[in-house]
Design a protein around this motif. Structure first.
Motif, mmCIF file in Angstrom:
data_model
loop_
_atom_site.group_PDB
_atom_site.id
_atom_site.type_symbol
_atom_site.label_atom_id
_atom_site.label_comp_id
_atom_site.label_asym_id
_atom_site.label_seq_id
_atom_site.Cartn_x
_atom_site.Cartn_y
_atom_site.Cartn_z
ATOM 1 N N UNK A 82 -1.609 -7.929 -8.651
ATOM 2 C CA UNK A 82 -0.284 -7.202 -7.362
ATOM 3 C C UNK A 82 0.152 -6.028 -7.710
ATOM 4 N N UNK A 83 0.055 -5.542 -9.225
ATOM 5 C CA UNK A 83 0.400 -4.287 -9.377
ATOM 6 C C UNK A 83 -1.069 -3.959 -9.540
ATOM 7 N N UNK A 84 -1.804 -4.533 -10.144
ATOM 8 C CA UNK A 84 -3.674 -3.208 -9.931
ATOM 9 C C UNK A 84 -4.336 -3.582 -8.326
ATOM 10 N N UNK A 85 -3.988 -4.337 -7.498
ATOM 11 C CA UNK A 85 -4.815 -4.264 -6.310
ATOM 12 C C UNK A 85 -4.171 -4.328 -5.123
ATOM 13 N N UNK A 86 -2.803 -3.760 -4.950
ATOM 14 C CA UNK A 86 -2.294 -3.304 -4.481
ATOM 15 C C UNK A 86 -1.921 -2.785 -3.541
ATOM 16 N N UNK A 87 -2.536 -1.413 -4.746
ATOM 17 C CA UNK A 87 -2.767 0.096 -4.077
ATOM 18 C C UNK A 87 -4.306 0.262 -3.265
ATOM 19 N N UNK A 105 0.648 -2.638 11.838
ATOM 20 C CA UNK A 105 -0.749 -3.533 11.672
ATOM 21 C C UNK A 105 -0.811 -3.492 10.749
ATOM 22 N N UNK A 106 -0.995 -1.955 8.986
ATOM 23 C CA UNK A 106 -1.156 -2.145 8.197
ATOM 24 C C UNK A 106 -0.762 -3.183 7.047
ATOM 25 N N UNK A 107 0.998 -2.252 7.189
ATOM 26 C CA UNK A 107 1.479 -3.296 6.701
ATOM 27 C C UNK A 107 2.437 -4.900 6.395
ATOM 28 N N UNK A 108 1.710 -5.032 7.293
ATOM 29 C CA UNK A 108 1.867 -6.787 7.986
ATOM 30 C C UNK A 108 0.544 -7.149 6.986
ATOM 31 N N UNK A 109 -0.468 -6.692 7.864
ATOM 32 C CA UNK A 109 -2.270 -6.962 6.905
ATOM 33 C C UNK A 109 -2.407 -6.883 5.310
ATOM 34 N N UNK A 110 -0.963 -5.962 5.258
ATOM 35 C CA UNK A 110 -1.222 -5.910 3.252
ATOM 36 C C UNK A 110 -0.331 -7.195 2.354
#
Length: 174
Positions: A157-162, A106-111
């Motif tokens: 994507x680089x900054x906000x993905x984590x 679920x977490x990966x799919x939502x991300x």
């Protein structure tokens, strides 16, 4: 009175005030989630733009108190209040319903949904609204999209993905 004792009392008062403020904020989130998130986003967006201007002036060795663009924080406050807060709220509610907690990964799919659907659409909206608030025409918007969209999305994507990984997986919906 000893300075250490006075300092401890001041810290205790500050801690109590902070706890009351947080409790009040959480209460407002419960009672008025969209409005509270809109106000929070508006204030933080304006503050972010103001700080960015200050940093930029400092890097250029300019006097920070002169020539700050007050319309910048106002534009960011408008965008934060009317777009960032409400849209983020409803997108996260949508994700909870569309990808329920029981779904595997679920977490990966939502991300992935956030990063590849919401982030590009939201960035496009940001460029469009800012273009309008700055009084620019469609040609300026097209030029900004052509030159700035892809680099801005890659940086997003680089900054906000984590950050979004933590937000999606560990921060409660409310």
């Amino acid at each position: 009175m000893a300075p250490a004792a006075s300092k401890l009392r001041a810290e205790a008062r500050f801690g109590a005030l902070s706890r009351r403020a947080l409790a009040q904020y959480l209460r407002l989130l419960r009672l008025y989630p969209v409005l509270t998130k809109a106000a929070t986003s508006g204030i933080l967006s304006a503050l972010g733009n103001f700080l960015a201007q200050m940093i930029e002036k400092k890097q250029k060795k300019e006097n920070c108190s002169q020539k700050l663009d007050v319309s910048g924080p106002l534009r960011y406050a408008i965008f934060g209040f009317f777009f960032t807060g409400p849209l983020s709220h409803f997108f996260f509610v949508f994700m909870e319903h569309w990808i329920p907690s029981e779904v595997p990964l679920v977490g990966v799919k939502r991300l992935l949904l956030d990063r590849f659907l919401f982030a590009p659409a939201f960035l496009l909206l940001f460029f469009l609204v800012m273009n309008f608030l700055e009084g620019k025409d469609a040609a300026a918007f097209a030029a900004k999209m052509k030159s700035g969209f892809w680099p801005a999305l890659q940086t997003n994507w680089r900054v906000w993905t984590p950050v979004q990984f933590i937000n999606i997986n560990y921060v409660p919906l409310q």
